[in-house]
Each structure stands twice: as C-alpha cells, then as structure tokens.
Design a protein around this motif. Structure first.
Motif, PDB file in Angstrom:
ATOM      1  N   ASP A 319      -5.447  -9.205   7.252  1.00 18.18           N
ATOM      2  CA  ASP A 319      -4.863  -7.867   7.197  1.00 18.18           C
ATOM      3  C   ASP A 319      -4.333  -7.525   8.587  1.00 18.18           C
ATOM      4  O   ASP A 319      -4.996  -7.709   9.596  1.00 18.18           O
ATOM      5  N   THR A 320      -3.087  -7.075   8.619  1.00 21.29           N
ATOM      6  CA  THR A 320      -2.425  -6.784   9.875  1.00 21.29           C
ATOM      7  C   THR A 320      -1.475  -5.614   9.663  1.00 21.29           C
ATOM      8  O   THR A 320      -1.432  -5.029   8.577  1.00 21.29           O
ATOM      9  N   ALA A 321      -0.728  -5.233  10.693  1.00 26.61           N
ATOM     10  CA  ALA A 321       0.134  -4.064  10.612  1.00 26.61           C
ATOM     11  C   ALA A 321       1.501  -4.369  11.196  1.00 26.61           C
ATOM     12  O   ALA A 321       1.663  -5.305  11.988  1.00 26.61           O
ATOM     13  N   ASP A 335       4.574   0.289  19.184  1.00 24.69           N
ATOM     14  CA  ASP A 335       5.086  -0.987  19.676  1.00 24.69           C
ATOM     15  C   ASP A 335       5.178  -1.895  18.452  1.00 24.69           C
ATOM     16  O   ASP A 335       4.212  -2.555  18.075  1.00 24.69           O
ATOM     17  N   TYR A 336       6.350  -1.865  17.808  1.00 25.08           N
ATOM     18  CA  TYR A 336       6.503  -2.589  16.551  1.00 25.08           C
ATOM     19  C   TYR A 336       6.680  -4.091  16.784  1.00 25.08           C
ATOM     20  O   TYR A 336       7.297  -4.522  17.760  1.00 25.08           O
ATOM     21  N   LYS A 337       6.161  -4.863  15.846  1.00 23.46           N
ATOM     22  CA  LYS A 337       6.457  -6.287  15.802  1.00 23.46           C
ATOM     23  C   LYS A 337       7.890  -6.477  15.312  1.00 23.46           C
ATOM     24  O   LYS A 337       8.429  -5.635  14.591  1.00 23.46           O
ATOM     25  N   GLY A 354      -3.752 -18.656   3.073  1.00 20.37           N
ATOM     26  CA  GLY A 354      -4.080 -17.250   3.173  1.00 20.37           C
ATOM     27  C   GLY A 354      -3.107 -16.341   2.443  1.00 20.37           C
ATOM     28  O   GLY A 354      -2.045 -16.764   1.970  1.00 20.37           O
ATOM     29  N   VAL A 355      -3.505 -15.086   2.364  1.00 18.04           N
ATOM     30  CA  VAL A 355      -2.700 -13.997   1.815  1.00 18.04           C
ATOM     31  C   VAL A 355      -2.521 -12.980   2.931  1.00 18.04           C
ATOM     32  O   VAL A 355      -3.479 -12.655   3.640  1.00 18.04           O
ATOM     33  N   LEU A 356      -1.309 -12.468   3.103  1.00 15.45           N
ATOM     34  CA  LEU A 356      -1.054 -11.488   4.157  1.00 15.45           C
ATOM     35  C   LEU A 356      -1.003 -10.088   3.553  1.00 15.45           C
ATOM     36  O   LEU A 356      -0.226  -9.818   2.644  1.00 15.45           O
ATOM     37  N   LEU A 357      -1.839  -9.200   4.093  1.00 19.93           N
ATOM     38  CA  LEU A 357      -1.847  -7.790   3.709  1.00 19.93           C
ATOM     39  C   LEU A 357      -1.284  -6.998   4.885  1.00 19.93           C
ATOM     40  O   LEU A 357      -1.926  -6.887   5.923  1.00 19.93           O
ATOM     41  N   LEU A 358      -0.070  -6.475   4.718  1.00 23.39           N
ATOM     42  CA  LEU A 358       0.688  -5.877   5.815  1.00 23.39           C
ATOM     43  C   LEU A 358       0.688  -4.353   5.706  1.00 23.39           C
ATOM     44  O   LEU A 358       1.111  -3.791   4.698  1.00 23.39           O
ATOM     45  N   ASN A 359       0.258  -3.698   6.764  1.00 21.77           N
ATOM     46  CA  ASN A 359       0.077  -2.251   6.757  1.00 21.77           C
ATOM     47  C   ASN A 359       1.276  -1.482   7.303  1.00 21.77           C
ATOM     48  O   ASN A 359       1.913  -1.884   8.275  1.00 21.77           O
ATOM     49  N   VAL A 360       1.555  -0.348   6.643  1.00 20.52           N
ATOM     50  CA  VAL A 360       2.452   0.673   7.172  1.00 20.52           C
ATOM     51  C   VAL A 360       1.692   1.996   7.186  1.00 20.52           C
ATOM     52  O   VAL A 360       0.717   2.171   6.454  1.00 20.52           O
ATOM     53  N   GLY A 361       2.164   2.954   8.015  1.00 23.39           N
ATOM     54  CA  GLY A 361       1.478   4.219   8.173  1.00 23.39           C
ATOM     55  C   GLY A 361       2.383   5.407   7.900  1.00 23.39           C
ATOM     56  O   GLY A 361       3.185   5.788   8.766  1.00 23.39           O
ATOM     57  N   PRO A 362       2.285   6.009   6.722  1.00 19.65           N
ATOM     58  CA  PRO A 362       3.136   7.157   6.390  1.00 19.65           C
ATOM     59  C   PRO A 362       2.862   8.369   7.272  1.00 19.65           C
ATOM     60  O   PRO A 362       1.790   8.524   7.864  1.00 19.65           O
TER      61      PRO A 362
END
Length: 519
Positions: A319-321, A335-337, A354-362
């Motif tokens: 899990d990452t962002a 500081d966006y990737k 693996g499976v990637l769970l990608l976070n965003v923040g509303p």
C-alpha cells in the motif's frame, strides 16, 4: 467559504448541545454471542491452524491494482496529513502551533470543532468510481474509520460519524454502492485499533480532550505503553463486524497496531467471523495485515510504502500513495511521485507477485485534487495499452533485469531510484491463445530499440523458442532479432516512454502417449 481560504477565517464550532445522544456500548454480551454463533457455525474456527486453510481469491490475484482513499475530518485542517488529530495535541509538533495560530487554544477550539466544516458538499460517488475505473483499478478500499475515531460509515456504536455529523450522509456506503455500479470490488480499511492512545496528548494539558462531554470521541486517550483493555478490544471487534455485516467489503485492510499481543484472540475471532460470513455470501474475501499480526497463510501480507526483494510465493500487497509526504489532502500541496515512478512501482510489485494499493486523498469538500486526478488518468492510459502485462499475470522465472535496484522493506518509496533503459520487470501469463512473457521497461528506451538480455539465447531463461515478439500498443508488427546476449526489438513508431515487450512462446512439445505408439 472555500477550502483554500478557510484557514484565515474563524470556523464554526461544534454545537455540543445539538449533538445526538451518546451511545451506551458498555454491555456487549448479546453482540459477542452473535459473533460466536457465526464462528461456531464454521467452516473456519478461531484457531490459527484452521485459519491457515484460507486461500487468497483468484479475482484478487488477477486484479493487481486497487485504489486506497484517506479522507476524513483531518482534511479540514489540511496541515501535514492524516495524523493531525494526534499531532495537534502534542505541544512540540508543528501541528500544535499551527492549530493555536489558526483556530485558537485547544480548550476553546479542538479537533472536534473541525467537524462542522467537513461538509463533503461536492462529493459525487459515481464520479469518483468512474475516475477509479478509468485509472484501471479493480477494487477500491476507502477508510471506514481512521485513528481519530470519526467513522465514515453509518455506525450504531458511536454518534461520531459522517452519517450524523459533518456531511450527515453515509459517504462510505454511498461510495461502496458506486463502486458496485462501476463493476469494481468494494473494500474497507480500519485504523480503529490505534485510537486507544491516539489523542492522549490532549490529556497532558488544558484541552477539550479532558471535557467529559466528548470523552466518547476523544477517549480512551490512554498511554501508548499500555495494552488495551477488554472493553476496547470488544468494541474494536464489534465495530469491525459492523462494517463487515453492513457493507460486505471483499477486502478488509488493517493498520499495524493490531499486532499487539492483547489483540491476538480478537484477531482470530475476527478472521473466522469474516471468512465464515463470506462463505455465507458466496464471496471470496481478503484480509490485509502488516508485520506479524496474522499467522503465515491465514491472510494476505501487506507492506506499507515498500517493496519485496524478490518473488514471494504467496500473493502479497504494497500500500502506497501518489504523494511522498502524506496520505490525506494537505493545503500547501504534496511532493507528488511522477507517473513513471508509480508505473515502475506497480510493475516491480506485480513482478514479485504483489498487488499495488494506491492512495489518493480527497479534499473536505468531497472533490479529488486535480493533480491526483491527472495522475490516475495517466496510469489508466498506460494500463489501457499495457494492461495485459499486469492483470491476470504471474511472476516469471526472475522478477527483474538491470543495474538499478529499489530499496527493500517498508517506508522506502520516497527514495525511489531513477530507472534507465536497461531496467526491466517481468511477468508471464497464459490464456487460450498461448503462453507469453512480458518485459516492462522502467526507463525510456534509447536509440529506437529495446535490448532485453534475459531473453538472449545464452541466458537460458526462456526454455522454449520464441514464436513472435510485439510491443504492446504499437500500431503494427516490429522488427526483432534474438542473439546470444539479448533480444533486440526495433521500436519503429512505438512510444519509447511506455514500452512493454511481449514475447509469444512456441507451443510446448506434446509427448505422445505410449498406448498410441503401439496402437
């Protein structure tokens, strides 16, 4: 008032006299009996050997990419991230000074007083779901409750929820329904365990955390060194059961503190309950855990902002962002990737099973920041061209080629390396049309060609001959040659910045049956 200018104005305080009545959750006898009945009905018992009979679902292994969402009251402050609720009560932290300068002393305006400004008035769950689908996500995991104790779902165990305060709607449930309508899989994350100690800084000075009228929100606010008591553990279990039964998520993600020894019997009960309920529904589900919270094989291991060093035999998750700095929306920007960094993260994760769970923040108004929308759209465009190297794929003989290696372990994504044209990640897949191996180039191609050394004849890694070579998304066939030291692919008009080489393998030789030889 807009989200951008609220910090310069006095926000409305929470009207304590208008709060719904507090919920009495002191007697859990009947609720725990219902949980026990589901566990005893099987097929899973709340014992590790039984739970280790679990197998991750095929849909999850094939999905490979999901969306994580951190949004809550902390977005109103929009200062440094989702731990604002804790750090604003720690007097040495920047959040404390920011809060006093912006809103006044904590005894007069505390974290709870941000709730009326958490409006979500522009929240459009179907627009969110459509964006996530365009991004290529196969499942969506919103935060049901973060460490701050404010439930984003309609809970009967607390009055402190989005359904009763702030936006006054079940925003979690509304999004889950939109995810269903968009043919993705709904999930949920729980960060409730950490609430045992999360607000304890406010108990060390004159703050609203000490106000008995709001102890059901700020409490327990106990010491980090102390183990949670039975009442808190029961409440953690029953809140999670409430999410399971009320929303039927097929992914259930937990943060790290449930690994504390006091949680151990409750973790087993929770897993057995969830797996048994899923069996009743006819659905296959996933529990994500960190560190040593669950026995090996009883759930799916998760690494936060991290990477594996090699191929893990069992499917796992990172899990990452999209941001290197925070999970939730922040007012001064992230500081966006880069999109290339995120695609490399996805490819590296999938190549290692693996499976990637990608976070965003509303934002607190219910919109997703434009830059985060742009990032998701770009990832989706890449997956539209190259998705067959990701979805439904499995690890190849080796995961990687090239001189650049990412750091291994947790919390290493902020130091992602800059990949070059010699860096690849490999996946393989089989379908009715044949067997394939994909080489995903992590850096931009140079000189109009791609050189994959692991596919050379001398490497000995391809045990079958090559029937054909193509570049995903290319308009037509490409020229290629296989040499002792490499497979060389001429790109022609193909995009040099998004290259996935697809190798079609010759059919396996079929050995004749002995009885047919003597027919």
């Amino acid at each position: 008032m807009t989200d951008d200018d609220h910090a310069t104005a006095r926000l409305p305080k929470l009207d304590l006299d208008a709060l719904p009545p507090a919920v009495d959750v002191s007697d859990n006898t009947a609720a725990l009996a219902r949980v026990r009945a589901v566990i005893d009905a099987g097929p899973y018992r709340d014992e590790w050997p039984s739970l280790q009979g679990y197998r991750p679902p095929r849909w999850y292994q094939d999905a490979r990419f999901g969306i994580f969402l951190h949004w809550g009251v902390y977005a109103v402050a929009g200062f440094r991230g989702e731990w604002y609720a804790r750090n604003t009560y720690l007097q040495a932290q920047d959040e404390f000074r920011h809060h006093v300068d912006t809103y006044g002393p904590h005894r007069d305006f505390g974290y709870k007083d941000l709730i009326p400004s958490f409006t979500m008035h522009d929240f459009d769950p179907d627009a969110w779901a459509a964006l996530f689908r365009r991004a290529g996500a196969q499942f969506v995991v919103p935060v049901a409750e973060h460490h701050d104790g404010f439930a984003m779902y309609a809970t009967e165990r607390s009055r402190w929820s989005a359904a009763q305060l702030g936006p006054r709607r079940d925003v979690f449930g509304d999004l889950a329904a939109a995810v269903d309508r968009a043919w993705m899989v709904r999930g949920a994350s729980s960060h409730r365990a950490e609430h045992w100690w999360f607000m304890n800084g406010g108990a060390r000075f004159d703050s609203d955390v000490l106000d008995p009228r709001t102890i059901d929100f700020y409490g327990p606010a106990q010491r980090e060194e102390s183990a949670p008591n039975e009442r808190f553990l029961e409440d953690w279990l029953l809140r999670t059961v409430e999410i399971i039964d009320g929303y039927r998520p097929q992914v259930l993600w937990f943060d790290w503190w449930i690994e504390q020894p006091a949680f151990e019997p409750y973790r087993r009960m929770l897993a057995a309950y969830y797996y048994n309920r899923a069996a009743e529904w006819g659905r296959e589900v996933v529990i994500n855990y960190k560190w040593d919270a669950f026995a090996e094989g009883s759930a799916v291991y998760d690494i936060e902002r991290g990477a594996m060093g090699g191929i893990r035999p069992d499917v796992w998750q990172s899990d990452t962002a999209v941001s290197k700095t925070a999970w939730s929306w922040v007012r001064d920007g992230h500081d966006y990737k880069t999109v290339r960094d995120l695609i490399a993260e996805l490819a590296d994760t999938v190549a290692k099973n693996g499976v990637l769970l990608l976070n965003v923040g509303p934002k607190p108004d219910g919109t997703i920041p434009e830059e985060e929308q742009r990032i998701l759209e770009a990832i989706g465009a890449w997956l539209t061209r190259n998705g067959e190297a990701i979805y439904g794929s499995r690890p190849w003989t080796i995961p990687a080629e090239g001189p650049t290696r990412p750091a291994v372990g947790s919390f290493v994504d902020a130091a992602a390396p800059e990949y070059g044209p010699a860096d690849f990640r490999f996946t393989t897949r089989r379908d009715v049309t044949g067997d394939f191996v994909h080489a995903i180039q992590l850096g931009a191609a140079e000189g109009g060609r791609v050189v994959v050394r692991s596919f050379g004849t001398d490497a000995g890694l391809l045990t079958r001959g090559i029937a054909d070579v193509s570049v995903l998304g290319a308009a037509g066939p490409v020229r290629w040659s296989r040499e002792p030291d490499a497979l060389v692919v001429e790109l022609g008009d193909a995009d040099p910045d998004a290259v996935v080489v697809k190798v079609s393998l010759e059919p396996e030789a079929v050995q004749p049956r002995q009885d047919a030889l003597h027919g």
